[in-house]
Write an enzyme that holds these catalytic residues in place. Sequence first.
Site, PDB file in Angstrom:
ATOM      1  CD1 TRP A 128      -2.709   1.519   0.426  1.00 12.16           C
ATOM      2  CD2 TRP A 128      -2.117   1.824   2.574  1.00 12.16           C
ATOM      3  NE1 TRP A 128      -3.481   2.530   0.933  1.00 12.16           N
ATOM      4  CE2 TRP A 128      -3.143   2.740   2.245  1.00 12.16           C
ATOM      5  CE3 TRP A 128      -1.597   1.821   3.866  1.00 12.16           C
ATOM      6  CZ2 TRP A 128      -3.645   3.649   3.185  1.00 12.16           C
ATOM      7  CZ3 TRP A 128      -2.101   2.716   4.790  1.00 12.16           C
ATOM      8  CH2 TRP A 128      -3.115   3.612   4.456  1.00 12.16           C
ATOM      9  CG  ASP A 209      -2.145  -2.831   7.242  1.00 10.71           C
ATOM     10  OD1 ASP A 209      -3.310  -2.909   7.686  1.00 10.71           O
ATOM     11  OD2 ASP A 209      -1.742  -1.872   6.560  1.00 10.71           O
ATOM     12  CB  ALA A 211      -6.927  -2.836   6.160  1.00 14.29           C
ATOM     13  CE  LYS A 244     -10.266   0.075   3.636  1.00 17.03           C
ATOM     14  NZ  LYS A 244      -9.829   0.912   2.579  1.00 17.03           N
TER      15      LYS A 244
HETATM   16  C1  LMR Z   1      -6.965   2.080  -0.580  1.00 16.20           C
HETATM   17  O1  LMR Z   1      -5.901   1.467  -0.628  1.00 16.20           O
HETATM   18  O2  LMR Z   1      -7.568   2.481  -1.596  1.00 16.20           O
HETATM   19  C2  LMR Z   1      -7.596   2.346   0.756  1.00 16.20           C
HETATM   20  O3  LMR Z   1      -6.855   1.770   1.762  1.00 16.20           O
HETATM   21  C3  LMR Z   1      -7.886   3.766   0.987  1.00 16.20           C
HETATM   22  C4  LMR Z   1      -6.663   4.596   1.201  1.00 16.20           C
HETATM   23  O4  LMR Z   1      -6.663   5.327   2.194  1.00 16.20           O
HETATM   24  O5  LMR Z   1      -5.732   4.545   0.403  1.00 16.20           O
END
Ligand code: LMR
Length: 394
Positions: A128, A209, A211, A244
């Site tokens: 991410w 992590d 999420a 989420k």
């Molecule tokens: C994403 O990866 O789209 C989500 O986790 C939202 C974000 O804050 O980036």
Amino acid sequence: MLSGLKAPAPDKILALTQMFREDPRDAKIDLGVGVYRTPEGVTPVMRAVKAAEKRIWDEQTTKSYTGLAGDPAYARGLAGMILGEGIDPGRTAAIATPGGTGAVRQAFELVKAHGRADATVWVSDPTWPNHITILRHMEMPTRTYRYFDDATCKVDVEGMLADLAEVAEGDIVLLHGCCHNPTGANLTAADWTRVADLLAERGATPMIDIAYQGFGDGLDADAAGTRLLAERLPEVLIAASCSKNFGIYRERAGLLLTVSDASEAGTVQLVLNALNRANYSFPPDHGPRIVATILGDADLRADWQAELEETRLSMLALRRQLADELRQRTNSSRYDFIADHRGMFSRLGASPDEVAKMREDFGIYMVGDSRLNIAGLNADTVPVLARAIAQTCA
Ligand code: LMR
């Protein structure tokens, strides 16, 4: 001080949302930011969340401060949901945080203040993007480990383990508990065991992590890797999000959960409390209270789980439909991996130019690395996307 500041590079996920908003075309499709949407394009407030909020409104008599760690019922409920029955609650400590991002940030703060002075944080390639942004902002030593095999669109587990063999004692290895963001490719149970063995041998600490629990193979299945590591290793850091799976994105409900030796857990808790105090004092309460209300009430919990399961199955159905459409249109099994991936995202394997072309020619918005949010589709837009991919991608 404020004159001459340099504008930071925009976050590529959030910048895409803005671009989508500004596109005047009616037929545009947003597959960018990771937000669940129904086939009608709505991000709903879940039934149990509405009911819990009503109950809180009826029964809450004060909005005075909670403790520094937040509502203990929230931490207890979420820790139970993540760790299951196998971990002695006496080994855990936890703080509520502003969203999962807050939990990630606080986990890094913990490492920076209390870890080995030059502890390196190992992140998957790719991960991410905001993991990297936060680590850079905190000036923490970071290395990547191989994760995604572009050719197979599966996890490159041999590459991953070869890279992690260089991890030093006291390093932190950031893993995605389930539904890997951005690729959608996940470790198997056997892979998790090999990762656990390696981390135990190297004396490294996993930071997980998580999420998207409940968006992959189900609430328990999605936590299986996390549970294994918590059972096998002396210490684990877990950054969890309720954005989420409870659909309460803007309420900012996250949790930093640690598992350590029971004799240390009390001190760890005090350190975590102090980290909250130093960074923002008391964490947000409304989101965590919704979650605690739902998890603490059998009927609300059952209803929430049922709706979460509907959400999960709807994403799986879209995955299958897209893989089938692409099989027909490309006359190949090249995109079958979309049905095997789990969670909101899949990395398609398209080049940045192809991603830009799909945006320009078809109004389809996906992140530049070709991550697409499956939940941005519906049964009618899947064929539109499949046609765009088949016509655009080499
Ligand atoms: C994403 O990866 O789209 C989500 O986790 C939202 C974000 O804050 O980036």
